[in-house]
Design an enzyme around this catalytic site. Structure first.
Site, PDB file in Angstrom:
ATOM      1  N   ARG A   1      39.256  47.161  49.125  1.00  9.92           N
ATOM      2  CA  ARG A   1      38.186  46.867  48.175  1.00  9.92           C
ATOM      3  C   ARG A   1      37.558  45.514  48.489  1.00  9.92           C
ATOM      4  NH1 ARG A   1      39.464  46.602  41.795  1.00  9.92           N
ATOM      5  NH2 ARG A   1      40.155  44.493  42.240  1.00  9.92           N
TER       6      ARG A   1
ATOM      7  N   ARG B   1      45.176  39.583  28.101  1.00 12.58           N
ATOM      8  CA  ARG B   1      46.115  39.458  29.215  1.00 12.58           C
ATOM      9  C   ARG B   1      47.229  38.470  28.925  1.00 12.58           C
ATOM     10  NH1 ARG B   1      41.784  40.804  33.608  1.00 12.58           N
ATOM     11  NH2 ARG B   1      43.105  41.262  35.374  1.00 12.58           N
TER      12      ARG B   1
ATOM     13  N   ARG C   1      34.977  40.577  47.636  1.00 13.32           N
ATOM     14  CA  ARG C   1      35.558  39.756  46.569  1.00 13.32           C
ATOM     15  C   ARG C   1      36.438  38.663  47.145  1.00 13.32           C
ATOM     16  NH1 ARG C   1      37.682  42.943  41.302  1.00 13.32           N
ATOM     17  NH2 ARG C   1      39.153  41.230  41.408  1.00 13.32           N
TER      18      ARG C   1
ATOM     19  N   ARG D   1      48.123  37.329  41.990  1.00 16.70           N
ATOM     20  CA  ARG D   1      47.610  38.039  40.806  1.00 16.70           C
ATOM     21  C   ARG D   1      48.669  38.990  40.257  1.00 16.70           C
ATOM     22  NH1 ARG D   1      42.669  39.752  43.262  1.00 16.70           N
ATOM     23  NH2 ARG D   1      42.661  41.637  42.023  1.00 16.70           N
TER      24      ARG D   1
ATOM     25  N   LYS E   1      41.532  50.343  36.645  1.00 10.58           N
ATOM     26  CA  LYS E   1      41.112  50.210  35.248  1.00 10.58           C
ATOM     27  C   LYS E   1      39.600  50.317  35.087  1.00 10.58           C
ATOM     28  CE  LYS E   1      42.846  46.061  34.670  1.00 10.58           C
ATOM     29  NZ  LYS E   1      43.610  45.771  35.888  1.00 10.58           N
TER      30      LYS E   1
END
Ligand code: ADP
Length: 191
Positions: free
Chosen positions: A127, A88, A133, A144, A13
């Site tokens: 990632r 969301r 992260r 998630r 996204k």
């Protein structure tokens, strides 16, 4: 132009949001990015948000709604915006409806990137290594995805019902996905 981009964690996204926003000369507003910036600056908002983010849970609606409200009130967002990662939850949808209605405008389209959840777990782990992260360990990623399926996926049908949905296959090269989005939005990408 008032757009949303939706899709499961790791659908790409943020990457696509930048291209779309550039094309329409509107800001791409990512709630995830705003939270991460606050976490790294150690603001009270960041300290609060981090507890949820590290566990793969959503930050409470009241906190998120206030943050988005103040961001879209900024001058650069008056003529339009692309929201990445918001709304969301159904409560966030209601809140956003109110914010947009107040300005006398309406949403133009909701872009949904469709991807296979299992395929992107690997992508997210990569990632995590690249960006460091804290919310990208496999357990947190799976959580998630669960939260997304429970809270956010149903919103797609809601926007479909409003005739706003633009569904795009999110798998493949970044450029190819961008092209699909522009084709679906019926515009020519700026070169
Ligand atoms: P991803 O799309 O990979 O799930 P984001 O960068 O969009 O990641 O968001 C990271 C985290 O920030 C989310 O897991 C959640 O904790 C928090 N967050 C972002 N947007 C929202 C939102 N609209 N409501 C609640 N929490 C959010």
């Amino acid at each position: 132009m008032r757009l949303l981009i939706m899709g499961p964690p790791g659908a790409g996204k943020g990457t696509q949001a930048k291209f779309i926003a550039e094309h329409f000369k509107i800001p791409a507003i990512s709630t995830g990015d705003i939270f991460r910036a606050n976490v790294s600056q150690g603001t009270p908002l960041g300290i609060e948000a981090k507890k949820y983010m590290d566990a793969g849970e959503y930050v409470p609606d009241e906190v998120t709604n206030l943050m988005v409200r103040s961001r879209i009130d900024e001058p650069d967002a008056v003529a339009g915006f692309l929201l990445d990662g918001y709304p969301r939850t159904s409560q966030q949808v209601e809140e956003l409806d109110g914010m947009i209605k107040f300005t006398g405008h309406s949403l133009d389209a909701v872009v949904v990137l469709t991807v296979d959840q299992d395929e992107i777990v690997g992508r997210l782990i990569q990632r995590a290594e690249a960006e460091g992260r804290a919310d990208d360990t496999e357990d947190v990623i799976r959580r998630r995805q669960e939260v997304y399926a429970e809270e956010t996926e149903p919103l797609i049908e809601l926007y479909r019902g409003r005739g706003l949905l633009v569904e795009v296959d999110g798998l493949g090269e970044v450029d190819a996905v961008t092209q699909r989005i522009f084709d679906a939005l019926d515009v020519v990408p700026e070169s």
